[in-house]
Motif scaffolding. Sequence first.
Motif: not given
Length: 208
Positions: A4-5, A8-9, A33, A38-39, A42, A45-46
Amino acid sequence: MRADAVRNRDKLLVAATQVFGERGIDAPLEEIARRAGVSIGTLYNHFPTRQAFFDAIFPERLAALDRMAAQALADPDPWNGFVGFLHALFALQAQDHGLNDALARRFPVTGEANDACHSGLTQLDRIIERAKESGQLRDDFEPQDLATLVWAMSQVIREAMEAAPQAWRRCLAFFLDGLRAGAAHPIAVPALTTVQLAEVTRASANRT
């Protein structure tokens, strides 16, 4: 990364490419975003910084400069090679607001994106020298003069991209006629030195 990461990336990279391309490299990260679904947490984070996005997106886009330079140097007519490179360069910029901003140094691009930009432009000196040696490009045109041409054309592209996306081609045609050796007249002001060019570029980036 978890599956899932990774997804998202990938979604963030697609969204960033679209948003920067449409709105330039100072586009709000919140829009990236939102478009990626995504938030904002998130996103950070990436990609903790805007520069991290640039490093992920622009090197591949800027690799086209190497191919364009190779085609210019392979052209048996040095003037055609020079003109062809400029047309290809500005066409690339006209397709992408973000790339146009990066090449015009409207934002202090560093890291991998900066390295890719420099790599793609290293053959410019030879493209210019060939055209001058052929007697077709005015002898007083220097690589630093190309930098000022890029600044000027990037502004035309930026301002006209929505209403008249081909306007840069007419503007470039006027510039090119003035760069022909037969049209040259003495210019009292010399080309920028490399130090001056670096100072102007740095000052321009710091103002954005």
